[in-house]
Design an enzyme around this catalytic site. Structure first.
Site, short mmCIF file in Angstrom:
data_model
loop_
_atom_site.label_atom_id
_atom_site.label_comp_id
_atom_site.label_asym_id
_atom_site.label_seq_id
_atom_site.Cartn_x
_atom_site.Cartn_y
_atom_site.Cartn_z
N LYS A 207 36.66 29.22 36.46
CA LYS A 207 37.94 29.86 36.13
C LYS A 207 37.75 30.64 34.86
O LYS A 207 36.88 30.32 34.04
CB LYS A 207 39.02 28.79 35.91
CG LYS A 207 40.42 29.32 36.07
CD LYS A 207 40.74 29.48 37.54
CE LYS A 207 42.20 29.67 37.80
NZ LYS A 207 42.53 29.28 39.18
N1 GLU Z 1 43.23 31.96 41.51
C1 GLU Z 1 43.29 31.44 42.84
C2 GLU Z 1 43.25 29.92 42.83
O1 GLU Z 1 43.62 29.29 41.86
C3 GLU Z 1 42.28 32.09 43.76
C4 GLU Z 1 40.84 31.95 43.37
C5 GLU Z 1 39.91 32.81 44.18
O2 GLU Z 1 40.33 33.48 45.10
O3 GLU Z 1 38.72 32.80 43.84
O4 GLU Z 1 42.91 29.31 43.80
#
Ligand code: GLU
Length: 419
Positions: free
Chosen positions: A105
């Site tokens: 993240k």
């Molecule tokens: N930000 C989204 C999540 O928390 C998507 C992450 C992604 O598509 O890599 O799952």
């Protein structure tokens, strides 16, 4: 006193299943801390001539099952602890929905509504420059999250491609369709949440969606697409909220009309809380709504030790990441409230991100029907795998989901010989 540190909560969740899974202490040690934590300073000159240095992060939790994967968040509350927690949840999420990715993240600590379009673009490019050596199609693939979108990903891809000297669409997902984005990616998280809600309503409440009422906290990309899919399935929306406040719709009734009408009224009045005829309510009142289903689709730590005993819904479906604290989990469980956990409920987003990555690698473009059919199939399977595991082993659905997800990551580490 319970902790409001999301990483402590993520660790407590992991600790809650290590006995059940009998995870080898050596592997538990690896999983407890992210493999890499990157912290970068991002100095930017704003349009008014002032200079500000923003703080950015990218945390890579685990890549035993494939390249690191996860979104990038722009929000004043972004901190290293938050990004670490979110990166761990991404590892479990990719594993549970069974795609060949690990978890990561990223984020920058600031309020994007205070920056112009140009300033946002420059900050995004600066962030890419700062983390360039740690990302890449086979290394770590970012995506949108809170307050980032397809435009952010377009800048991201362009900056990365500029640094590499050729176009690299596979470095990010959630791009605009014109730049190799997938059909259905934007709506995917909300759509997946509602598929899980529908399966839970059928299996646990023995009802159909047209017979249930729902309160949704949050009207960003995920919340608004949840409301859209819920309305398409005939569920009755009784309360909604956004950053400006909450609203009980039509004075104790439900919103009569379709999604486009609701979205139009929200846009015209500047907020869902200002829709004519809606009764303004606080965030607390929204969470305590008299609805069959509660969908928290905003940020972490919304259902806590302090308010969990006041939740009146029969089912909580977590569209946000980490909206329920471990203490609150126990209270909900004791009250007989079923909960579909975040790593299952909101995994439709990263699933369609994976579809996008596969399409880009194959230089292909699937139709919306193909994307949505595959999303439906994968979400349904993951939901029933978790429900069956929870019933068979007498676990709540969060622990059942974690057992399946963490188990697969541990197997991958063992087979690869990480120790
Ligand atoms: N930000 C989204 C999540 O928390 C998507 C992450 C992604 O598509 O890599 O799952």
């Amino acid at each position: 006193m319970e902790s409001d540190d999301p990483f402590n909560n993520a660790l407590a969740q992991l600790a809650s299943i290590t006995d059940i899974l009998s995870v080898d202490p050596e592997y538990y040690e690896i999983l407890k801390s992210p493999m890499k934590q990157i912290s970068v300073s991002l100095p930017i000159k704003l349009a008014d001539g002032s200079a500000i240095t923003f703080q950015g992060y990218r945390v890579q939790h685990n890549n035993a099952r494939g390249p690191f994967k996860g979104g990038i968040r722009y929000h004043p509350s972004v901190s290293l602890a938050e990004v670490k927690a979110l990166s761990m949840w991404m590892t479990w999420k990719s594993s549970l929905i069974d795609i060949p990715f690990g978890g990561a993240k990223g984020g920058i600590t600031f309020d994007p509504s205070k920056l112009s379009h140009d300033e946002l673009e420059r900050l995004t490019r600066k962030y890419v420059d700062a983390i360039e050596r740690d990302i890449g199609p086979e290394v770590d693939v970012p995506a949108p999250d809170v307050n980032t979108n397809a435009q952010t990903m377009a800048w991201f891809m362009d900056e990365y491609s500029r640094l590499k000297g050729h176009s690299v669409p596979t470095v990010v997902t959630g791009k605009p369709i014109e730049l190799g984005g997938s059909e259905g990616r934007e709506a995917a998280t909300g759509r997946g949440v509602v598929i899980c809600a529908r399966e839970a309503v059928r299996s646990l409440l023995k009802k159909e969606m047209k017979d249930v009422t729902v309160a949704v906290q949050g009207f960003g990309n995920v919340g608004s697409n949840c409301v859209r899919s819920l309305m398409e399935m005939g569920a009755k929306i009784v309360a909604v909220s956004d950053v400006f406040g909450g609203a009980r719709l039509s004075n104790g009734g439900f919103f009569e009309g379709d999604y486009s009408h609701l979205a139009e009224l929200a846009a015209k009045n500047g907020s869902v809380s200002k829709i004519p005829g809606a009764e303004p309510i606080s965030n607390e009142e929204l969470l305590e709504s008299d609805a069959d289903i509660l969908i928290p689709a905003a940020l972490e730590n919304q259902i806590t030790e302090g308010n969990a005993s006041k939740i009146r819904a029969k089912l909580v479906v977590e569209a946000a990441n980490g909206p329920t604290t471990p203490m609150a989990d126990k209270i909900l469980d004791r009250s007989g409230i079923a909960l579909v956990p975040d790593i299952l409920a909101n995994s439709g987003g990263v699933l369609v991100s994976y579809f996008e990555w596969v399409q880009n690698l194959a230089r292909d473009h699937w139709t919306i029907e193909v994307v949505n059919d595959r999303l439906e199939e994968k979400m349904k399977k993951a939901f029933h795998d978790v429900l069956n595991h929870s019933e068979k082993h007498n676990l709540d659905m969060r622990r059942a989901a974690l057992v399946l997800a963490v188990g697969r990551v541990v197997s991958a580490m063992q087979l690869s010989g990480w120790h």
